[in-house]
Design a protein around this motif. Structure first.
Motif, short mmCIF file in Angstrom:
data_model
loop_
_atom_site.label_atom_id
_atom_site.label_comp_id
_atom_site.label_asym_id
_atom_site.label_seq_id
_atom_site.Cartn_x
_atom_site.Cartn_y
_atom_site.Cartn_z
N PHE A 37 0.84 -1.20 0.00
CA PHE A 37 0.00 0.00 0.00
C PHE A 37 0.87 1.25 0.00
N PRO A 38 1.58 1.53 -1.09
CA PRO A 38 2.53 2.66 -1.10
C PRO A 38 1.89 4.02 -0.88
N ASP A 39 0.60 4.14 -1.11
CA ASP A 39 -0.08 5.43 -0.93
C ASP A 39 -0.72 5.57 0.45
N VAL A 40 -0.54 4.57 1.30
CA VAL A 40 -1.08 4.59 2.66
C VAL A 40 0.09 4.74 3.62
N GLU A 41 -0.11 5.52 4.69
CA GLU A 41 0.93 5.72 5.69
C GLU A 41 0.77 4.69 6.81
N PHE A 42 1.84 3.94 7.08
CA PHE A 42 1.87 2.95 8.15
C PHE A 42 2.72 3.48 9.30
N HIS A 43 2.24 3.27 10.53
CA HIS A 43 2.90 3.82 11.70
C HIS A 43 3.14 2.71 12.73
N SER A 44 4.39 2.58 13.17
CA SER A 44 4.76 1.54 14.11
C SER A 44 5.31 2.17 15.39
N LEU A 45 4.66 1.90 16.52
CA LEU A 45 5.11 2.39 17.81
C LEU A 45 5.61 1.20 18.62
N ALA A 103 14.72 -2.93 10.01
CA ALA A 103 15.09 -1.51 9.96
C ALA A 103 15.90 -1.18 8.71
N THR A 104 16.67 -2.14 8.22
CA THR A 104 17.50 -1.89 7.03
C THR A 104 16.70 -1.98 5.74
N ASN A 105 15.47 -2.47 5.84
CA ASN A 105 14.63 -2.60 4.65
C ASN A 105 13.24 -2.05 4.92
N GLN A 106 13.19 -0.89 5.56
CA GLN A 106 11.92 -0.29 5.98
C GLN A 106 11.27 0.44 4.81
N PRO A 107 10.01 0.16 4.49
CA PRO A 107 9.33 0.87 3.39
C PRO A 107 9.27 2.37 3.65
N SER A 108 9.31 3.15 2.60
CA SER A 108 9.34 4.61 2.73
C SER A 108 8.03 5.16 3.31
N ASN A 109 6.94 4.39 3.19
CA ASN A 109 5.66 4.84 3.72
C ASN A 109 5.40 4.33 5.13
N LEU A 110 6.44 3.79 5.78
CA LEU A 110 6.30 3.29 7.15
C LEU A 110 7.19 4.12 8.08
#
Length: 206
Positions: free
Chosen positions: A83-91, A106-113
């Motif tokens: 889902f490149p157009d959706v923002e994903f948030h990880s706490l 962490a070394t392969n984290q999607p740009s929208n995450l």
């Protein structure tokens, strides 16, 4: 394995019915102590997102949990890639003793995450997000119990997708207005469920 337990208290205080069943053959009193679900009215979505400096024009998906294989953030990352157009948030904390798990992510984290580390304002994220996507599965020797984050998300009335783990004993069935279940062995079906929950139209994967 309760048969190998060496030390016994005067009373058990458990957080789930599964634990009570697990210890039912040990002749010690037990009581269920559940974290409360206190319903909190959600604020205006756009205002809540702007308070976090997030774009209200986009959909936002949340995961909360310590970075471990049990919490299964790796799967959350894979959904973000779909889902490149959706923002994903990880706490959640990336503790050194679990570095073997989270460092490759962490070394392969999607740009929208976005990884937000630990926060003292987790409630602000519950209030603002469009979907709580909890990918925890647990393992045979590292099971879930009754995650606080599911109950917290219920308090803030955010729609949820999660796995109906055996340790829950179908506890969350009664919250079907807010909670839906992921499919254990069908990644594409889960992608479709995310599409539907986010109201992204009829884009589906067979």
């Amino acid at each position: 394995d309760t048969t190998t337990k060496k030390y016994f208290p005067d009373k058990f205080m458990f957080v789930s019915d599964w634990q009570i069943q697990q210890y039912k053959d040990i002749n010690i009193p037990s009581v269920l102590v559940e974290y409360p679900i206190e319903y909190i009215e959600r604020p205006n979505r756009e205002e809540a997102l702007r308070n976090l400096h997030l774009d209200p024009a986009k959909k936002h998906v949340l995961h909360v949990g310590l970075y471990t294989s049990r919490k299964n953030q790796a799967e959350f990352f894979e959904y973000a890639k779909q889902f490149p157009d959706v923002e994903f948030h990880s706490l959640g904390n990336r503790a050194d003793n679990f570095k073997w798990y989270w460092e490759p992510l962490a070394t392969n984290q999607p740009s929208n995450l976005t990884w937000w580390n630990e926060r003292s304002d987790v409630d602000a994220f519950y209030q603002a997000m469009d979907l709580f996507l909890f990918t925890s599965r647990g393992h045979e020797n590292d099971k879930e119990t009754m995650p606080l984050v599911i109950r917290e998300a219920l308090s803030y009335q955010i729609p949820q997708l999660l796995y109906n783990l055996p340790v829950y004993l179908n506890y969350f069935d009664k919250y079907s207005d807010k909670i839906s279940y992921l499919e254990f062995d069908d990644f594409n079906a889960n992608i479709n469920k995310i599409y539907q929950h986010l109201g992204l139209g009829n884009n589906t994967i067979d």
